[in-house]
Design an enzyme around this catalytic site. Sequence first.
Site, mmCIF file in Angstrom:
data_model
loop_
_atom_site.group_PDB
_atom_site.id
_atom_site.type_symbol
_atom_site.label_atom_id
_atom_site.label_comp_id
_atom_site.label_asym_id
_atom_site.label_seq_id
_atom_site.Cartn_x
_atom_site.Cartn_y
_atom_site.Cartn_z
ATOM 1 N N LYS A 1 0.763 -0.547 0.273
ATOM 2 C CA LYS A 1 0.273 -0.341 0.229
ATOM 3 C C LYS A 1 0.773 1.429 0.028
ATOM 4 C CE LYS A 1 -4.004 1.853 2.729
ATOM 5 N NZ LYS A 1 -4.727 0.948 4.428
ATOM 6 N N GLY B 1 -10.939 -1.626 8.793
ATOM 7 C CA GLY B 1 -11.724 -2.452 8.655
ATOM 8 C C GLY B 1 -10.706 -2.958 7.301
ATOM 9 N N SER B 2 -9.248 -2.217 7.069
ATOM 10 C CA SER B 2 -8.734 -1.662 6.065
ATOM 11 C C SER B 2 -8.189 -2.731 4.830
ATOM 12 C CB SER B 2 -8.178 -0.823 5.960
ATOM 13 O OG SER B 2 -9.108 0.983 5.759
ATOM 14 N N SER C 1 -9.417 0.331 3.421
ATOM 15 C CA SER C 1 -8.684 1.270 2.458
ATOM 16 C C SER C 1 -7.275 0.963 1.942
ATOM 17 C CB SER C 1 -7.630 2.709 3.561
ATOM 18 O OG SER C 1 -7.268 2.742 4.185
#
Lengths: 552, 552
Positions: free
Chosen positions: A137, A235-236, A212
Amino acid sequence: MLPSPSSKSLESWQTIAKRTQQHRDATLAAVEPPIPDLPELPLDSTPVPKTILTPEELSITESDPVDLLSKLSSGNLSSATVTNAFLRRATLAQKLVNCITELMPQAALERAAYLDAYLKEHGKPIGPLHGLPISIKEMINVKDHTCNAGFISWSDRIATSNAHILDILLAAGCVLYARTTQPQTLMHLETSSNYFGTTHNPFNRNLTSGGSSGGEGALLGMRGSCLGIGTDIGGSIRSPAANNGLWGLRPTSNRLPMQGMTATMLSAEHILAVIGPLSTSLAGVKVFMKTLIDAQPWIREPSLVPLPWKTESQFPIKGGNKTLKIGVLTDDGVVRPHPPVLRALTSLASKLASVPGVEVVPFTPLKHDLAWSIISSLYFADGGAEEKAAIAASGEPWRPLSNFILKENPNVKSLSIAGMWDLTAKRDAYREEYAAHWRESGIDVLFCPVGPGAAPPIDCARYWGYTAQWNLLDYPALIAPVSKVLADDVVDKGYVPRNEQDRYNHELYSPEKYVNAPVSVQVVGRRYEDEKVVEAMEYVQEKLGLPWAKYV
Amino acid sequence: MLPSPSSKSLESWQTIAKRTQQHRDATLAAVEPPIPDLPELPLDSTPVPKTILTPEELSITESDPVDLLSKLSSGNLSSATVTNAFLRRATLAQKLVNCITELMPQAALERAAYLDAYLKEHGKPIGPLHGLPISIKEMINVKDHTCNAGFISWSDRIATSNAHILDILLAAGCVLYARTTQPQTLMHLETSSNYFGTTHNPFNRNLTSGGSSGGEGALLGMRGSCLGIGTDIGGSIRSPAANNGLWGLRPTSNRLPMQGMTATMLSAEHILAVIGPLSTSLAGVKVFMKTLIDAQPWIREPSLVPLPWKTESQFPIKGGNKTLKIGVLTDDGVVRPHPPVLRALTSLASKLASVPGVEVVPFTPLKHDLAWSIISSLYFADGGAEEKAAIAASGEPWRPLSNFILKENPNVKSLSIAGMWDLTAKRDAYREEYAAHWRESGIDVLFCPVGPGAAPPIDCARYWGYTAQWNLLDYPALIAPVSKVLADDVVDKGYVPRNEQDRYNHELYSPEKYVNAPVSVQVVGRRYEDEKVVEAMEYVQEKLGLPWAKYV
C-alpha cells in the site's frame, strides 16, 4: 522528478494528479514484454489474464505463495522469472481495475537477479521469503519514493527511509515490485482518490474493491500479487480481503512493526492502526506473520510487544480431534447483513457443527452501536482538522466517502483533553464489559460477517460496524473466502429496516447488482490470540475444504 | 460512617481531616494488646520496636516474606499469629512515622482464622500466598472503603468493588490488614496530605519516606509490613523503596492489573501508571510478580499483555557462570547525585567487574533533560485542571510539592488534541532513539541512581529525572538497597553546579543532615524484560552479598 516548491505552488491539483498518473504509466510501460491496452473493460475482469499471459506466467501467479517459496528457495524457479510474471500480471491488473500507483520493474528485477545469484553462490536462500515478490500500500514508506496518504497536497513528501516492516521483509528475501492505490484520507472502506480515481472490483467492476487497502485487494484479486501489505484502523485490510476473495489478517496491535507510515493522526493512541497481510492463501498469511515476529521487531521499535509467534497448537486434542468452541454471530443487531452473507454463515455454521470436536454456539452482540459511536469519535478527536487541512491545502475536491466519514458523521467532534479522557474511559469500560461477555460465552473464536453484504457498489460502503468493532476491542480478525453471491440469494421483500443505516443497506442489495461478488467470513479471537484465530481457520479449512472454489 | 451530602457541604476541610484521623486512630485502638503512646519521637525510629514488641513478634515481622510463606503453608505458623504481629508493628509504625490511613484488625483476623481453618481442614494452603498479610496504598480500591487519592474533596468516595489486583492476591491467600498514606494529588515523590500531614522516614525523621507510595515505604521500612502494593508514574514505588532500604519494582506497563484505582487522569494513555510491589526481600518481589501473572489477569482486564512470568534463566551460561553485560550510569548529565550515591555506585561497579562472566561498561545518558520536559508535560495534558479542581473543591491548602509540580513546573500546559499528538510523536521519537542507543551499548541491564541523593529532607524532593526517565521509556526498574550515608561522604566543596536544579540539589546535602539514610541503586532493563532485571540483581546479590546490611 519533483517540481521545486515555487513552481509547485502554482500547480493545480489536476496537474499534480496528471503528473502522478504519467509517472505510474511510465513505470508500467517499462515492463517487458509490454501488456497491450484493452479495447473494452468487462464486468468480470478475472478471465482476462488467461487471454494475455503465458501459461508459465499464469501458473506462477496463480500459485500458493508458500509453494512459490519452496520452488524459489530450491532454485526450481528463479526470482527473476517469478518477479517478471507478477510485474506483467500487475500491469494487466492496473489496466483492468486501476489498482497501482507505481511499479518498480527495474529495481525489482535487479533485486531478483541479486537473489538468484546469491542462491547460486551460497547454495541456500537468503532468508525465509527468498525471492518472493510483494506488493505494498502506498502509505508504507519506501526510501526515496513519494508517500502521500491520498492527499494531493502531500504529493512532494519523499520518504527518507524504508518502513521498518519493509526492511525486515527485504532482509527475509522479498522483492518489492508494486505499490498500490488508497483513498483520499485513508479513511474509506473503498479506494477512491483525486490522484487516480476509483479502484474497481475484479469480479464485478460496478462494485468496490474495498479499502483503504483496496489497491492491494484488487491487485491480489487479479492475482497480480500473492502477498501484500495493508493497514487497518476500521476494516482497511479486511474489507479489501473480503471483497476480492482473499485471506487477510488484522493482527492485534503492537505485534507487527509500524514505523515509517505516511498518514494523518499517526500519534493518536486511543485507536491504534495495525499493519498486516493480504494473501491468496492462509499459508501466505502465516509465513508473513511468523517471519516478521521471528525478526524480533521490538528491539528497534520499543512500542511492540515481545510475544513470539506461537507454532504449537492452541487447542486441546481429545480423541484425535482438536476441541474448539466456535461462536457464530450472524447479525450485529444494528444493520442486518444481506442474504448471501446470512446464507453463507448459516451454512458454514451447520457444516462446522458436524466436525468432531467442534462445538458451535450462537453469540449475542453486545452494544455494537455504542462501539461505533465511541470509535468513530476517537478516530477524529481533533474534529478531523488534520484531514480537512490536508484536503484544503491543494483545493482538491472532497471524495464522496471522505465527506461521509468526516462531514456527515455525527460523532466527529473536536474534543478537549478532558473530553478525550472521558471517551477513553468509556472505551475501556466497554472493552472490559466485552471481555466479560466473551468469557461468559466460553468461546475460543467467533465467526461473523465482514460487512453488511458482499462488496457494495462504488461509493456505497457506509457501514463500518462489522469491522470497526474489532478495532475498538483490538481483537485479531482473519478474513476467509467462503462463498459468492448466488442468484437465489433473493431480496427479503418483507424485511422492515430497524433504522436509517439498516434501510440504506437493505435497499442497496439485489443478486443482480452484486453478481459474482465473493462472500467471506471473519474469524475473531481474543486480544493477542492471533495464532489461535489462524489455527482455527486452518483446521476448519482442513475439515470443510474451504474456500468455496479455487480461483481458476 | 459518612455524613450525608447536605451536612458535608457545610464541613470545613479541617473537620473532614479530623474525622479521617479519628477513624484511623479508632482502628489502631482496636489492635490487641494495645501499643502504648510514645513519650518522644526519636530521629531514628528503627530501634524502637525491639523495646515494645515480643521476641516472637520481632522474629515474625523481620522474616523474609518467602520464609513466612513457607511456615504459613506448612502450618508452622498460624496466619492469625502472623497477622497480629504485623498489626501490632504497623500500629507502632504509625505512632512513629505516620504512615497508616487505617488498619483492619477485625476483618484481617477473621480472614486469618478462616485461612488457618482452611489449612487444617484441607491439609494444603489455599494458594501461593497463603496467610500472608499485605499492606496497600490508599488509592487501590477496597470494597466499601473510602478512596480519596489524597484530595479532601474526594472524602466521600466509596469503592464499590475491590481492585482487580486485590481480588487476585486475596484468592492467592493474602490477608489485607493495612492501608497506607499517600500525598495530595499522588504526584509527589514524598507523602504529605491535608488528611494526615507528613509521613516520615524511619531512619531519620527529618527526611522524607518518599512518595507517592510513601506510606508503604515507611511501613515496610519499619517492618510493619513485608509486602505491599504501590503505584508508579514517575518514581512512586521506587522513591519510597530506595528511601527506606527496601526492594521495589516498577514493572513494564500492562503486565499487572490496574483496574480499580482512585486517581486523576486515569484514562490518560500518553504515560501509563503501573502497579507493583515493595518488599523487604527480592524474593518477595518475585513471588508477587509470579503470583499475579500466573493468574492470567488479561482475561478480565483486556488492556494487559498475556506474557507469562518467565522462570527460565534470561542469561546464557558460559563456563558455569552467567554472562551479563552491565551498564553503569552514575550521573544523568542534568543533576549530579550526592557523594554517597556516587560512591555506592562506583564501589558496586568495581565489585561487579570482579564477578566472573560479568562485563561492566559505562553507559552514557541520552538527553535525559528532554525526557523530563516531555513526560512532565504529558502528565498534565489538561494543564493540571483535574488536580486543581479537586483541590479547590474543598478549600484545602496546596501542599508545597503539589505547588511545585503543578504550578512551578513550566512544562504544565493545557494542550489541544493536536498539541498532544505532537508531543506523543516527540515521545515516540525519543523512545526509538533511546532503543537504538541501548542496542548500540549492547548492555543487558543498567545500574543507575534512584535519585540525586538518598532520601531528601521533607518537602525537598524536587528532581524526578532519575526515576521518571524510565516511566517515559516504560522500562522495568528494580530498586535494591546497597549502602547508607556515611560520615566520610563529604560535600564536594569545589563543585560548580550546572544549572539551577543542580545547584538546589547540591546545596541540600551534608552527611550530617542525611545521617543514617539508606542508599539504593536502580537496575533497569529493556521494555518487558522485567524477569531479566530481577534475575540480574538476584545474581549480583548472590555473588556480592548485597544488601549492605541486614535490617537488624
